[in-house]
Design a protein around this motif. Structure first.
Motif, PDB file in Angstrom:
ATOM      1  N   THR A 118       0.829  -1.208   0.000  1.00 16.30           N
ATOM      2  CA  THR A 118       0.000   0.000   0.000  1.00 16.30           C
ATOM      3  C   THR A 118       0.859   1.252   0.000  1.00 16.30           C
ATOM      4  O   THR A 118       0.640   2.178  -0.784  1.00 16.30           O
ATOM      5  N   THR A 122       1.767   3.876  -3.214  1.00 17.58           N
ATOM      6  CA  THR A 122       1.431   5.292  -3.037  1.00 17.58           C
ATOM      7  C   THR A 122       2.646   6.173  -3.281  1.00 17.58           C
ATOM      8  O   THR A 122       2.537   7.232  -3.921  1.00 17.58           O
ATOM      9  N   ARG A 125       3.073   6.398  -6.945  1.00 13.66           N
ATOM     10  CA  ARG A 125       2.063   7.286  -7.520  1.00 13.66           C
ATOM     11  C   ARG A 125       2.451   8.747  -7.311  1.00 13.66           C
ATOM     12  O   ARG A 125       2.312   9.580  -8.214  1.00 13.66           O
ATOM     13  N   LEU A 140      -4.833  12.227   0.790  1.00  8.78           N
ATOM     14  CA  LEU A 140      -3.750  11.253   0.747  1.00  8.78           C
ATOM     15  C   LEU A 140      -4.032  10.091   1.693  1.00  8.78           C
ATOM     16  O   LEU A 140      -3.784   8.931   1.355  1.00  8.78           O
ATOM     17  N   PHE A 143      -6.471   7.851   0.064  1.00 10.40           N
ATOM     18  CA  PHE A 143      -5.850   7.049  -0.998  1.00 10.40           C
ATOM     19  C   PHE A 143      -5.126   5.844  -0.413  1.00 10.40           C
ATOM     20  O   PHE A 143      -5.231   4.728  -0.937  1.00 10.40           O
ATOM     21  N   LEU A 144      -4.415   6.039   0.687  1.00 14.90           N
ATOM     22  CA  LEU A 144      -3.727   4.928   1.339  1.00 14.90           C
ATOM     23  C   LEU A 144      -4.723   3.892   1.848  1.00 14.90           C
ATOM     24  O   LEU A 144      -4.538   2.685   1.650  1.00 14.90           O
ATOM     25  N   THR A 147      -6.347   2.014  -1.132  1.00 16.17           N
ATOM     26  CA  THR A 147      -5.408   1.044  -1.699  1.00 16.17           C
ATOM     27  C   THR A 147      -5.272  -0.177  -0.799  1.00 16.17           C
ATOM     28  O   THR A 147      -5.217  -1.317  -1.271  1.00 16.17           O
TER      29      THR A 147
END
Length: 234
Positions: A118, A122, A125, A140, A143-144, A147
């Motif tokens: 994960t 990130t 990305r 953010l 997003f973590l 994922t």
């Protein structure tokens, strides 16, 4: 190990700064920062969690101790989350890795003791296209989490497939090997363990999705609701 990434207007402007530089970044109200602590030394932990960010001693204690269950605590200026990534394969079997979050308005600090796909994905990305996920630290953090939760589905699939195979061996055989029966029971327990992890994580995300915390901007709530839907399906 300490990884750090500094953002300004969605652009990555600096990375892997030392503690003194991180203190200067913290003082600049126009900058956002993500610090990732991966299996840090005691000195690195003290430097970041105490000296740079001055987190509450109870939050630091929770971060450094192993917690079986997810949780979320509101410290007004930041949120502290304990979540769990999962992995499964026939060689390593089922395992979980704790991922801790300190989410502030202008910063995100993460902490984990084992490598996490994960976090790695990130970072990749961010290095390729930071603008989409770094204009807010709540974005953010989402997003973590997103994922991490996406990785649950293949784990669940692999685990249940393995259980199905063992189930056929156990119930279609007149005299199954004791080792097969033992492995079957272990897999069933691992499935139960996964359930015990997912349920409280769903409760944590429910609180995030309904706008309970002021540090999560309203624009992010639909994204957390979508994450909650994924956890409900799992």
């Amino acid at each position: 190990m300490i990884q750090s990434f500094v953002f300004n207007d969605g652009k990555l402007v600096a990375s892997n700064l030392d503690s003194d530089a991180l203190r200067l970044v913290r003082a600049d109200k126009g900058l956002l920062i993500w610090v990732n602590l991966f299996a840090p030394t005691a000195e690195e932990t003290t430097s970041i969690l105490e000296d740079v960010f001055s987190f509450h001693p109870l939050a630091i204690e929770d971060c450094l101790s192993v917690s079986r269950y997810p949780k979320i605590e509101d410290y007004e200026d930041y949120l502290f989350l304990v979540m769990h990534a999962v992995a499964f394969n026939k060689e390593e079997q089922f395992r979980t890795t704790e991922l801790d979050f300190f989410i502030g308005k202008s910063f995100l600090v993460t902490h984990h003791s084992e490598p996490l796909a994960t976090v790695t994905s990130t970072v990749e990305r961010i290095q390729k296209n930071p603008a989409a996920i770094t204009r807010g630290m709540d974005r953010l953090a989402h997003f973590l989490l997103d994922t991490m939760v996406d990785a649950y589905q293949p784990v669940l699939h692999d685990l249940t497939t393995e259980i199905g195979t063992l189930e056929d061996t156990v119930f279609l055989s007149r005299d199954p090997e004791p080792t097969v029966i033992r492995e079957f029971r272990e897999r069933k327990k691992e499935l139960s363990d996964l359930q015990q992890i997912v349920r409280p994580q769903r409760d944590v995300v429910t609180r995030l999705a309904r706008g309970e915390f002021k540090l999560i901007r309203p624009v992010l709530l639909p994204y957390f609701r979508d994450l909650l839907g994924t956890l409900n399906r799992i």
